[in-house]
Write a protein that holds these residues in place. Structure first.
Motif, PDB file in Angstrom:
ATOM      1  N   UNK A 199      73.772  40.177  73.935  1.00  0.00           N
ATOM      2  CA  UNK A 199      73.074  39.840  75.521  1.00  0.00           C
ATOM      3  C   UNK A 199      73.624  38.677  76.273  1.00  0.00           C
ATOM      4  N   UNK A 200      73.841  37.853  75.025  1.00  0.00           N
ATOM      5  CA  UNK A 200      74.710  36.054  76.692  1.00  0.00           C
ATOM      6  C   UNK A 200      75.628  36.467  76.331  1.00  0.00           C
TER       7      UNK A 200
ATOM      8  N   UNK B 293      58.037  41.589  89.683  1.00  0.00           N
ATOM      9  CA  UNK B 293      58.498  42.562  90.667  1.00  0.00           C
ATOM     10  C   UNK B 293      59.458  44.160  89.355  1.00  0.00           C
ATOM     11  N   UNK B 294      58.837  44.919  90.341  1.00  0.00           N
ATOM     12  CA  UNK B 294      60.036  46.196  89.976  1.00  0.00           C
ATOM     13  C   UNK B 294      61.350  46.138  89.689  1.00  0.00           C
ATOM     14  N   UNK B 295      61.886  45.141  90.723  1.00  0.00           N
ATOM     15  CA  UNK B 295      63.573  45.364  91.399  1.00  0.00           C
ATOM     16  C   UNK B 295      64.200  44.296  90.244  1.00  0.00           C
ATOM     17  N   UNK B 296      62.750  43.389  89.975  1.00  0.00           N
ATOM     18  CA  UNK B 296      64.102  42.540  88.866  1.00  0.00           C
ATOM     19  C   UNK B 296      64.045  43.060  87.741  1.00  0.00           C
ATOM     20  N   UNK B 297      62.838  43.814  87.516  1.00  0.00           N
ATOM     21  CA  UNK B 297      62.895  44.712  85.696  1.00  0.00           C
ATOM     22  C   UNK B 297      64.093  45.213  85.707  1.00  0.00           C
TER      23      UNK B 297
ATOM     24  N   UNK C 139      71.152  44.513  82.224  1.00  0.00           N
ATOM     25  CA  UNK C 139      71.002  44.124  81.556  1.00  0.00           C
ATOM     26  C   UNK C 139      71.386  44.192  79.941  1.00  0.00           C
ATOM     27  N   UNK C 140      70.190  44.644  79.539  1.00  0.00           N
ATOM     28  CA  UNK C 140      69.184  44.504  78.042  1.00  0.00           C
ATOM     29  C   UNK C 140      70.623  45.898  77.602  1.00  0.00           C
ATOM     30  N   UNK C 141      70.637  46.905  78.488  1.00  0.00           N
ATOM     31  CA  UNK C 141      71.028  48.487  78.482  1.00  0.00           C
ATOM     32  C   UNK C 141      72.592  48.235  78.295  1.00  0.00           C
ATOM     33  N   UNK C 142      73.050  47.228  79.016  1.00  0.00           N
ATOM     34  CA  UNK C 142      74.729  46.336  79.710  1.00  0.00           C
ATOM     35  C   UNK C 142      74.620  46.810  77.512  1.00  0.00           C
ATOM     36  N   UNK C 143      74.573  46.313  76.382  1.00  0.00           N
ATOM     37  CA  UNK C 143      74.642  45.826  75.565  1.00  0.00           C
ATOM     38  C   UNK C 143      75.636  46.375  74.646  1.00  0.00           C
TER      39      UNK C 143
END
Length: 602
Positions: free
Chosen positions: A48-49, A164-168, A174-178
Motif C-alpha cells: 500500500x505504501x 467525505x465521499x470524494x476523499x473516500x 489507493x487500496x484497490x491499486x495494490x
C-alpha cells in the motif's frame, strides 16, 4: 554464455490470475501456511505504501514429449515466494489457507480509511475492529468483483461524518491499486539442472536460505494433478503431522476428500502410535520412498524423473513422468505400512536406541529404514534376520559417521553396491575397511574425547548399556534404561563444582563425556561436590559396614560389576583432581572396548 534466467515486473493481479488459471503452480497452498497473521498485515501495508517486497522465483519445467509424439509445454512452478503469494490470496482474494494445525482458515486484514499520523492503517481483524465503524473489517470485500462501491461509500460516510465521499473514493483507489503494484518475477531457464537452480536460488534469495531439494521435489509432486501428485503430497504431509501429533487424527478426518483416498486407511494406525523414535518429516518420507524404489540416493534425480527426464537421451518424456509417479506412490505406501514401520522402529530399539534423545542423525535413520524396505523385498537374507542386520548397519553407520558428510553421495553409492554385490558381501567389505583394530583402539577412543553431550559415540555407549540391561552407577536394580526414559539425568563422575574449585574452569575440560554417567537424582545429591577418592572410598566401605551412604550396593562383587558395566576403573577410589586426565583416558578406553563388545554381540 546463455542467460540462466530472465527478470521482469508483473502486476500482482496478473500473478494471481496466472495462479488461478494454473499457468503457474503454487503447491504451497496445499501445505501449512507458516506466516503469522501480522506478517500478512505487514505485506499488505508495504504494498500500500509502495515499499519493495522482494522477488518471486519461478522454475520453468522443460517441455515434455507426450505419448503421441507431440510436445507439452512445461509447467511453471513457484519455488520462492509461495508464502507471499499465499498471503495475498487469503487477504485479497478471500481464500482459505491451511494453518499449522492443518485447519482451513482465512486471515482477514482490516483497513482504516480514517487513520492519521501514527495510527495503524491495517490490522489483523479482531472483535474490537468488528465493533468499530471506522474500520473496513475485511479488505477482500473491497477487491471482490461484486463490490458495490457507491453504496459502500454512502454508508461509510453516513456512520463516519468526518469522512467525505470524494476523499473516500481516492483512498479506495489507493487500496484497490495494490493489485496493480508491480512485483519482481525471476523465471529460470527450462534447461537448467537442479544444481544450477539451487545455486541461482541461493545467490538471488536475500536471506541466503538454501533451496531444499526435497522441497523442490514436493513442489513438483503437488503441481502434477494428472498423476495424483496433489493427493500424494497431502498424504505425505498428513503422515508426518500425525507421527508427531497422533491426536490430530480427528482433525484430519474432517478432510472428507482425503478420507476417500487409498492413503487414509494406510495411515490411520498412527492415531494410536505414541513412539517418538522416528517421527519423519515429509523430506524423510520422500527420501526413503525414493531410495528404496528407484535404487538412487540423490533427490535431484527424483526431481528430474518426476519431470520426465530420460537420463540417456537427455530429453523429457511423459511416460517416464507417469512411471516415476507410480513408483513413488508405491514407495510412499511402503513407507507408511504399519508392519514395516513398527518393525523397523523395533529393530532400532532392540539395539538400545530406546529414546529419541539417542538419535543423532535423521539421514542415518532414513538409510536404515531404506535398507529395511530393500531387504524385505528381496531374498538376499533370511527374513528373520532383517531386523538384526538393519540394527547392526544403523550402529555401524552411526559409529563411522557414514551419512554426515555428503550423505546423498554415500547413500547413492551404498544402494548401488548393495544391488550389485548383495548386502552381506558389501556389509562385510564395509566392516573390514572401517572397523579395524586401529578404529576400536585408537580412532574411537579419540572420538570419545569431546564435551558434546549429544555426541553419536556417547549415544552408542548409552545404547550399549541399554542393550546390556546395565544397572546405573552405584545402583542395583535401577537400570540405565529407566533413567534415560523417565527420571534420570546425566551427571559428572568428577563433580563439576569439585573440578572448578580445584582450578579446572574450562567447560570443555569438566564437561568431557568420559566424565558423564547416568545417575539417579538422590545419589547425585548425596555425592554433591565430593572428590571421587572421598565418595567412592565410602562406597567400598559400605560393602563391609552395610551402612548405605551412596546408592544401594552393599556387596563388593556387585559393586565391582557395577563399575565394570559403567566403565569406571576400579582404582577410582584413590583418584582426585591430579588423576583427572588419567581417569578420562582410561575411561575412554573402557567405553570404546564396551562399544566394541556390544557391536560384535548385535
Amino acid at each position: 554464455m546463455a542467460e540462466k534466467y530472465n527478470a521482469s515486473n508483473i502486476a500482482i493481479e496478473q500473478i494471481l490470475n496466472f495462479i488461478k488459471s494454473g499457468e503457474i503452480a503454487i503447491p504451497e497452498i496445499q501445505r501449512p501456511f507458516v506466516w503469522k497473521p501480522k506478517q500478512v498485515r505487514d505485506l499488505i501495508d508495504s504494498l500500500y505504501t509502495g515499499y519493495p517486497t522482494g522477488y518471486l522465483i519461478i522454475s520453468q519445467s522443460p517441455n515434455m514429449k507426450l505419448k503421441d509424439g507431440t510436445l507439452s509445454e512445461g509447467k511453471k512452478i513457484m519455488i520462492d515466494g509461495q508464502q507471499r503469494v499465499t498471503a495475498l490470496m487469503t487477504s485479497i482474494m478471500g481464500m482459505e489457507v491451511i494453518n499449522s494445525d492443518f485447519e482451513k482458515k482465512r486471515i482477514k486484514i482490516s483497513f482504516n480509511p480514517l487513520a492519521v499520523d501514527d495510527e495503524e492503517i491495517f490490522k489483523v481483524q479482531d472483535n474490537a475492529i468488528l465493533k468499530d465503524k471506522k474500520w473496513i473489517a475485511d479488505i477482500a470485500d473491497v477487491f471482490n468483483s461484486d463490490f458495490k462501491r457507491g453504496s459502500f461509500v454512502s454508508n461509510y460516510c453516513e456512520v463516519n461524518a468526518e469522512m467525505d465521499s470524494d476523499r473516500l473514493h481516492d483512498i479506495l483507489d489507493n487500496l484497490i491499486g495494490i493489485k496493480n503494484r508491480q512485483i519482481g518475477v525471476i523465471t529460470l531457464d527450462r534447461e537448467l539442472t537442479i544444481d544450477e537452480v539451487t545455486e541461482i536460488f541461493i545467490r538471488i534469495n536475500s536471506q541466503g536460505a538454501k533451496l531444499n531439494q526435497s522441497d523442490f521435489a514436493m513442489s513438483k509432486i503437488a503441481a502434477n494433478v494428472k498423476y495424483g501428485g496433489n493427493v500424494l503430497r497431502k498424504a505425505i504431509d498428513y503422515f508426518s503431522h500425525l507421527a508427531v501429533q497422533p491426536d490430530w487424527y480427528s482433525e484430519m478426518s474432517k478432510d472428507k476428500d482425503f478420507m476417500e483416498t487409498e492413503f487414509a486407511p494406510k495411515i490411520k494406525w498412527l492415531k494410536d502410535d505414541k513412539d517418538d523414535i522416528f517421527d519423519p518429516s515429509y523430506g524423510d518420507i520422500l527420501r526413503v520412498a525414493f531410495m528404496h524404489k528407484f535404487g538412487r540416493g540423490k533427490m535431484k534425480d527424483l526431481v528430474s524423473l518426476l519431470g520426465g527426464r530420460d537420463f540417456e537421451t537427455r530429453d523429457y518424456k511423459e511416460e517416464i513422468a507417469e512411471t516415476s509417479f507410480a513408483k513413488l506412490t508405491e514407495g510412499v505406501l511402503n513407507f507408511m505400512n504399519e508392519f514395516s514401520f513398527t518393525n523397523f522402529v523395533l529393530a532400532i530399539k532392540s539395539a538400545g536406541f530406546i529414546s529419541s534423545k539417542l538419535i543423532n542423525s535423521q539421514m542415518t535413520l532414513d538409510f536404515a529404514y531404506t535398507l529395511y524396505l530393500i531387504l524385505n523385498k528381496n531374498n538376499q537374507i533370511d527374513k528373520t534376520q532383517i531386523k538384526h542386520y538393519v540394527s547392526k548397519w544403523y550402529v555401524f553407520s552411526t559409529l563411522t559417521s557414514r551419512y554426515i558428510t555428503s550423505p546423498e553421495t554415500v547413500m547413492d553409492m551404498d544402494i548401488r553396491r548393495i544391488a550389485e554385490k548383495g548386502f552381506l558381501e558389501y556389509f562385510k567389505e564395509m566392516e573390514d575397511a572401517n572397523l579395524s583394530d586401529t578404529f576400536w583402539e585408537i580412532g574411537l577412543v579419540q572420538d570419545l574425547e569431546t564435551s558434546a553431550i549429544n555426541s553419536p559415540f556417547f549415544n552408542v555407549f548409552l545404547a550399549s548399556q541399554v542393550h546390556g540391561s546395565d544397572n546405573s552407577l552405584l545402583m542395583n536394580g535401577t537400570k540405565v534404561r529407566d533413567l534415560i526414559t523417565t527420571m534420570g539425568d546425566v551427571h559428572h563422575i568428577f563433580p563439576k563444582r569439585y573440578l572448578q574449585k580445584s582450578g579446572i574452569m574450562e567447560k570443555s575440560k569438566y564437561n568431557q563425556i568420559a566424565n558423564y554417567t547416568y545417575l539417579d537424582t538422590q545419589t547425585n545429591i548425596s555425592v554433591g561436590e565430593k572428590a571421587p577418592n572421598d565418595y567412592f572410598k565410602t562406597v567400598f566401605e559400605q560393602t563391609e559396614t552395610k551402612e548405605l551412604k551412596y546408592g544401594n550396593i552393599t556387596d563388593v562383587d556387585l559393586l565391582k560389576e557395577n563399575l565394570r558395566v559403567n566403565c569406571i576403573p576400579e582404582n577410582i577410589s584413590s583418584m582426585n583432581v591430579e588423576n583427572y586426565e588419567d581417569f578420562l583416558l582410561e575411561r575412554r578406553k573402557l567405553m570404546a572396548n564396551k562399544i566394541k563388545e556390544y557391536y560384535k554381540s548385535l
